[in-house]
Design a protein around this motif. Structure first.
Motif, mmCIF file in Angstrom:
data_model
loop_
_atom_site.group_PDB
_atom_site.id
_atom_site.type_symbol
_atom_site.label_atom_id
_atom_site.label_comp_id
_atom_site.label_asym_id
_atom_site.label_seq_id
_atom_site.Cartn_x
_atom_site.Cartn_y
_atom_site.Cartn_z
ATOM 1 N N ILE A 22 33.198 48.601 26.652
ATOM 2 C CA ILE A 22 33.422 47.162 26.634
ATOM 3 C C ILE A 22 32.071 46.453 26.659
ATOM 4 O O ILE A 22 31.149 46.856 27.380
ATOM 5 C CB ILE A 22 34.299 46.730 27.833
ATOM 6 N N THR A 23 31.925 45.418 25.862
ATOM 7 C CA THR A 23 30.632 44.733 25.759
ATOM 8 C C THR A 23 30.369 43.884 26.987
ATOM 9 O O THR A 23 31.282 43.489 27.709
ATOM 10 C CB THR A 23 30.592 43.834 24.515
ATOM 11 N N ARG A 24 29.098 43.606 27.211
ATOM 12 C CA ARG A 24 28.718 42.761 28.346
ATOM 13 C C ARG A 24 29.316 41.353 28.196
ATOM 14 O O ARG A 24 29.722 40.739 29.175
ATOM 15 C CB ARG A 24 27.191 42.679 28.446
ATOM 16 N N GLU A 25 29.387 40.865 26.945
ATOM 17 C CA GLU A 25 29.977 39.548 26.710
ATOM 18 C C GLU A 25 31.454 39.534 27.101
ATOM 19 O O GLU A 25 31.938 38.586 27.713
ATOM 20 C CB GLU A 25 29.822 39.158 25.237
ATOM 21 N N ALA A 26 32.176 40.623 26.742
ATOM 22 C CA ALA A 26 33.589 40.704 27.091
ATOM 23 C C ALA A 26 33.773 40.759 28.605
ATOM 24 O O ALA A 26 34.684 40.145 29.155
ATOM 25 C CB ALA A 26 34.220 41.926 26.431
ATOM 26 N N GLU A 27 32.906 41.504 29.295
ATOM 27 C CA GLU A 27 32.968 41.563 30.757
ATOM 28 C C GLU A 27 32.746 40.176 31.364
ATOM 29 O O GLU A 27 33.421 39.787 32.312
ATOM 30 C CB GLU A 27 31.920 42.543 31.292
ATOM 31 N N GLN A 28 31.793 39.449 30.804
ATOM 32 C CA GLN A 28 31.488 38.110 31.307
ATOM 33 C C GLN A 28 32.680 37.172 31.103
ATOM 34 O O GLN A 28 33.033 36.405 32.002
ATOM 35 C CB GLN A 28 30.253 37.552 30.583
ATOM 36 N N ARG A 29 33.333 37.249 29.938
ATOM 37 C CA ARG A 29 34.486 36.398 29.676
ATOM 38 C C ARG A 29 35.641 36.754 30.611
ATOM 39 O O ARG A 29 36.340 35.877 31.122
ATOM 40 C CB ARG A 29 34.929 36.537 28.214
ATOM 41 N N ALA A 47 29.870 38.492 38.747
ATOM 42 C CA ALA A 47 30.172 39.022 37.417
ATOM 43 C C ALA A 47 29.902 40.509 37.324
ATOM 44 O O ALA A 47 30.666 41.263 36.704
ATOM 45 C CB ALA A 47 29.372 38.263 36.358
ATOM 46 N N ASP A 48 28.804 40.975 37.937
ATOM 47 C CA ASP A 48 28.461 42.402 37.829
ATOM 48 C C ASP A 48 29.234 43.273 38.812
ATOM 49 O O ASP A 48 29.079 44.491 38.819
ATOM 50 C CB ASP A 48 26.960 42.594 38.023
ATOM 51 N N GLU A 49 30.082 42.647 39.652
ATOM 52 C CA GLU A 49 30.880 43.412 40.605
ATOM 53 C C GLU A 49 32.302 43.662 40.105
ATOM 54 O O GLU A 49 32.963 44.608 40.532
ATOM 55 C CB GLU A 49 30.967 42.681 41.948
ATOM 56 N N LEU A 50 32.787 42.805 39.219
ATOM 57 C CA LEU A 50 34.158 42.946 38.732
ATOM 58 C C LEU A 50 34.306 44.219 37.914
ATOM 59 O O LEU A 50 33.483 44.519 37.048
ATOM 60 C CB LEU A 50 34.533 41.733 37.865
ATOM 61 N N GLU A 51 35.340 44.978 38.198
ATOM 62 C CA GLU A 51 35.599 46.219 37.467
ATOM 63 C C GLU A 51 36.517 45.910 36.285
ATOM 64 O O GLU A 51 37.665 45.515 36.470
ATOM 65 C CB GLU A 51 36.244 47.243 38.401
ATOM 66 N N VAL A 52 36.004 46.059 35.083
ATOM 67 C CA VAL A 52 36.764 45.766 33.863
ATOM 68 C C VAL A 52 36.781 47.015 32.999
ATOM 69 O O VAL A 52 35.722 47.577 32.689
ATOM 70 C CB VAL A 52 36.133 44.599 33.070
ATOM 71 N N SER A 53 37.972 47.451 32.613
ATOM 72 C CA SER A 53 38.072 48.651 31.773
ATOM 73 C C SER A 53 39.205 48.487 30.779
ATOM 74 O O SER A 53 40.255 47.926 31.107
ATOM 75 C CB SER A 53 38.308 49.893 32.630
ATOM 76 N N PRO A 54 39.029 48.949 29.531
ATOM 77 C CA PRO A 54 40.096 48.864 28.532
ATOM 78 C C PRO A 54 41.239 49.807 28.880
ATOM 79 O O PRO A 54 41.022 50.938 29.311
ATOM 80 C CB PRO A 54 39.400 49.267 27.237
ATOM 81 N N VAL A 55 42.459 49.336 28.696
ATOM 82 C CA VAL A 55 43.645 50.146 28.950
ATOM 83 C C VAL A 55 44.266 50.581 27.638
ATOM 84 O O VAL A 55 44.622 51.719 27.439
ATOM 85 C CB VAL A 55 44.676 49.371 29.808
ATOM 86 N N SER A 56 44.464 49.641 26.729
ATOM 87 C CA SER A 56 45.028 49.976 25.420
ATOM 88 C C SER A 56 44.591 48.933 24.434
ATOM 89 O O SER A 56 44.117 47.869 24.808
ATOM 90 C CB SER A 56 46.554 50.043 25.483
ATOM 91 N N GLY A 57 44.793 49.220 23.181
ATOM 92 C CA GLY A 57 44.445 48.258 22.152
ATOM 93 C C GLY A 57 45.352 48.417 20.957
ATOM 94 O O GLY A 57 46.057 49.404 20.820
ATOM 95 N N GLY A 58 45.345 47.443 20.073
ATOM 96 C CA GLY A 58 46.202 47.519 18.905
ATOM 97 C C GLY A 58 45.773 46.495 17.891
ATOM 98 O O GLY A 58 44.734 45.858 18.025
ATOM 99 N N LEU A 59 46.581 46.333 16.892
ATOM 100 C CA LEU A 59 46.254 45.377 15.844
ATOM 101 C C LEU A 59 46.373 43.950 16.333
ATOM 102 O O LEU A 59 45.726 43.048 15.810
ATOM 103 C CB LEU A 59 47.171 45.610 14.636
ATOM 104 N N SER A 60 47.261 43.715 17.322
ATOM 105 C CA SER A 60 47.531 42.334 17.714
ATOM 106 C C SER A 60 46.962 41.956 19.062
ATOM 107 O O SER A 60 46.965 40.785 19.427
ATOM 108 C CB SER A 60 49.041 42.078 17.733
#
Length: 337
Positions: A22-29, A47-60
């Motif tokens: 995940i990009t730093r910009e996406a983490e910031q948003r 901002a640097d403490e929040l844990e952000v991780s992708p779970v799933s993705g798709g076309l939409s």
């Protein structure tokens, strides 16, 4: 964008491993959205403490898991983790046009969809601070504009906007209005007319989009703001690229048509007496027209800032002045209420 609480009964979600993190910009948003819409400890996390991780993705859509770090304790009953879904679907559709807001069938559908939106339960702070908090923020940003933007700052003085906001704050405190989950920007550009709806039912033909400004807020603002949008045509192809058609502000009959459809959705199996229903309608007329005042000030301030920030060719200062003039005109007309 949508946030959803991860309930205790849900299976733990494991982030999907991807070749690209995940990009730093996406983490910031993600941090900005969580901080803005969620209460308690979410307001404390950095901002640097929040844990952000992708779970799933798709076309939409893309789905992310956002978690508070263990060392930050909960403040109240706020969720410790939420799912953040970012939508990007392509639909065969077109946005409504300004004059279509007056169509009785479409107006009824918009009222029902707004009512359903209002009664969604969202894991955000339910404190109604968004409206005046955002206007106060806009005022501070306008005051900090560089000297080259003096004409923009002068609009604050020309219309005595800080004084008017103080007046409006007190005026609306005396105006009962339920706090609900509001869209806050239901104008024609944010209502899609679907080309291939799943059924031919009127409710399936329209879709609300663009939830950038959504928050818990006063019901009267969402409805009053929508009524103000009847005035503005943004399809005008000459400077300033909008038209203010004040005669299009909904009549009392048109407002009642909207209000009755709205109430029919939230009342469901409850049938008030004719006298009770008439009283509800009368109170809502007062409520939404008073909060329409706030819509004019809000978007006028927003437009001053956009003139300094946006690269879109649009008469932002002209639009701001149109909204402020609309505020004073409406303010004068509210005496009968």
């Amino acid at each position: 964008m949508a946030l959803r609480r991860v309930s205790d009964w849900e299976c733990p979600l494991q982030p999907i491993r991807r070749h690209s993190a995940i990009t730093r910009e996406a983490e910031q948003r993600a941090w900005q959205w969580c901080r803005e819409f969620l209460a308690g400890a979410w307001r404390l996390v950095k901002a640097d403490e929040l844990e952000v991780s992708p779970v799933s993705g798709g076309l939409s859509s893309l789905l992310f898991r956002c978690c508070l770090p263990e060392h930050i304790p909960s403040v109240g009953d706020e969720p410790r983790e939420v799912l953040l879904r970012v939508y990007g679907a392509i639909l065969q559709s077109r946005a409504l046009r300004s004059h279509e807001l007056q169509d009785p069938e479409k107006s009824a559908v918009i009222a029902i969809k707004m009512a359903r939106f209002h009664y969604m339960e969202m894991p955000f702070t339910k404190e109604p601070t968004w409206l005046f908090g955002t206007m106060d923020q806009y005022i501070r940003k306008i005051k900090r504009l560089p000297p080259s933007d003096v004409p923009k700052v002068n609009l604050l003085e020309k219309y005595q906007l800080e004084k008017e906001i103080d007046y409006l704050r007190k005026f609306l405190e005396s105006t009962p209005s339920p706090v609900v989950f509001c869209h806050n920007d239901i104008q024609e550009g944010n209502i899609l007319l679907l080309s291939n709806p799943k059924t031919s039912a009127p409710l399936d033909k329209l879709m609300l989009i663009d939830f950038e400004y959504s928050s818990y807020n006063y019901r009267g603002f969402d409805i009053g703001n929508h009524f103000c949008e009847w005035i503005y045509n943004y399809d005008h192809n000459e400077w300033p690229f909008f038209q203010a058609l004040t005669e299009n502000y909904p009549s009392q009959e048109q407002q009642l048509h909207f209000i009755r459809n709205y109430l029919s959705e939230i009342q469901r199996n409850v049938t008030p007496s004719p006298e009770g229903q008439a009283q509800l309608e009368k109170e809502m007329l007062v409520e939404v027209n008073r909060f329409a005042l706030a819509s004019h000030i809000f978007w006028g301030l927003w437009s001053i800032l956009q003139d300094a920030l946006s690269t879109i060719e649009f008469g932002y200062l002209e639009y701001a002045q149109s909204r402020f003039q609309g505020y004073f005109k409406l303010k004068e007309s509210l005496a009968p209420f």
